[in-house]
Design an enzyme around this catalytic site. Structure first.
Site, PDB file in Angstrom:
ATOM      1  N   TYR A  59     -11.010  -8.777  -4.088  1.00 16.91           N
ATOM      2  CA  TYR A  59     -12.470  -8.723  -4.114  1.00 16.91           C
ATOM      3  C   TYR A  59     -13.012 -10.143  -4.226  1.00 16.91           C
ATOM      4  CZ  TYR A  59     -11.678  -3.768  -5.235  1.00 16.91           C
ATOM      5  OH  TYR A  59     -11.261  -2.458  -5.228  1.00 16.91           O
ATOM      6  N   HIS A 125      -2.355  -2.087  -4.721  1.00 17.82           N
ATOM      7  CA  HIS A 125      -3.615  -1.711  -4.072  1.00 17.82           C
ATOM      8  C   HIS A 125      -3.398  -0.918  -2.782  1.00 17.82           C
ATOM      9  CE1 HIS A 125      -8.017  -3.306  -3.512  1.00 17.82           C
ATOM     10  NE2 HIS A 125      -7.931  -2.010  -3.321  1.00 17.82           N
ATOM     11  N   LEU A 206     -19.153   8.662  -5.056  1.00 15.36           N
ATOM     12  CA  LEU A 206     -20.487   8.906  -4.512  1.00 15.36           C
ATOM     13  C   LEU A 206     -20.531   8.685  -2.998  1.00 15.36           C
ATOM     14  CD1 LEU A 206     -22.520   7.218  -7.373  1.00 15.36           C
ATOM     15  CD2 LEU A 206     -22.513   9.647  -6.810  1.00 15.36           C
ATOM     16  N   GLY A 214     -28.489   9.254   0.582  1.00 16.56           N
ATOM     17  CA  GLY A 214     -28.553   9.946   1.856  1.00 16.56           C
ATOM     18  C   GLY A 214     -28.591   8.979   3.021  1.00 16.56           C
TER      19      GLY A 214
END
Length: 340
Positions: A59, A125, A206, A214
């Protein structure tokens, strides 16, 4: 509400029932965010009981670990710290590695960047399909024995890879993408983890933010946000997938919660040995995620929610490259290992 503490895996590792994915603070989801603001967010999360923090050396690369290293000053004993190795970018080319020398070098680098003496949970990972998993886990086992890491994890590993790894050293957790629109892991991987007493850490619970916002999510993404190029977020697929969001929104409204909370609650209801790690860069969203722990779903409501997704159908793959998932994570037999 107070965030519950759960046991993750069978080796005694205790974490907050909901964690915090820190990737988006530094990489892949648009430009890096303000360091001071992200440190404040992490401190706020810990003060609220979200103490299971997730990062990786890729990251940034490296910048997210450096950020956490600064954020952990004075609160190291309050958090459960997880990081990962296995993905490198050299000259813009992605490479997945699991050879012993690389494992050790990555661990030493993460310890230095995080400025800690020991990593609580250390994941591979992605799986290096050139190296027998027994070789990679064997080196990680040495790191445990040396006190550099406490627990071993895998990310995006197949059921057979998990079994082989667990035979070398107990695997405490498997990190995988698990949400209402990523359920392929339920067929084989989740049952294998349950059987072996391995904890499950769902990332992107999520749906990379889809279940919070949305179809309108795509409008707010920066040009360098990786989600813009994910198959499920292309214009054609997003137009079809938004039907799922609209139907979930109706149920959420009847429950007095947000669509994101409903989707996150569904993941939280998958068992006591499950700790999702939704990521965010905003305190408002963090508070909303924590609020999902207060939402209760009956078995009938769980089925109703699942039916919405299965009936509408999810359009688009998770990634453009399926090699980046558990589907391509088998490694050669140990007997074939000649070293790299």
């Amino acid at each position: 509400m107070a965030v519950p503490i759960i046991k993750l895996g069978s080796q005694g590792f205790e974490v907050s029932a909901q964690g915090l994915g820190c990737m988006g603070m530094s990489a892949f989801y648009g430009p890096p965010k303000s360091e001071n603001e992200m440190i404040s967010l992490i401190h706020h999360a810990v003060s609220k009981g979200v103490t299971f923090l997730d990062t990786s050396d890729v990251y940034g690369p490296h910048t997210n670990e450096l950020l956490l290293g600064k954020a952990l000053k004075g609160i190291r004993d309050k958090v459960q710290l997880a990081t990962k190795f296995g993905i490198s970018f050299v000259g813009g080319i992605r490479e997945i590695r699991g050879d012993p020398a690389y494992v050790r070098a990555c661990c030493e680098g993460s310890l230095k960047r995080l400025d800690v003496d020991c990593i609580d949970l250390y994941y591979q990972h992605r799986i290096d399909t050139r190296v027998p998993i027994e070789v990679t886990i064997g080196e990680m086992k040495k790191l445990v024995e040396e006190g550099k890491i406490k627990y071993i994890g895998l990310s995006e590993a197949s059921a057979s890879t998990i079994r082989r790894a667990h035979a070398v050293h107990p695997i405490t957790a498997v990190q995988l993408e698990w949400s209402l629109w990523s359920r392929d892991v339920e067929e084989d991987i989740v049952p294998t983890c349950r059987e072996l007493g391995i904890g499950i850490v769902p990332y992107s619970p999520l749906g990379q933010g889809f279940f919070s916002s949305g179809a309108k999510l795509i409008e707010s993404l920066a040009d360098n946000d990786s989600r813009k190029y994910m198959p499920r977020f292309t214009t054609e697929n997003l137009e079809k997938n938004k039907i799922i969001f609209e139907k979930l929104s109706a149920i959420a409204s009847s429950k007095g919660c947000t669509p994101g909370q409903l989707a996150l609650t569904w993941v939280q209801h998958q068992g006591n040995n499950t700790a999702p790690i939704p990521g965010t860069t905003k305190i408002k969203n963090l508070e909303e995620n924590i609020g999902a722990l207060s939402v209760k779903l009956t078995s009938e409501e769980m089925k109703e929610i699942e039916a919405i997704v299965s009936t509408s159908g999810v359009h688009g793959d998770r990634y453009l490259d399926r090699n980046f998932t558990w589907m391509q994570s088998e490694t050669p037999p140990l007997s074939s290992w000649k070293g790299i």
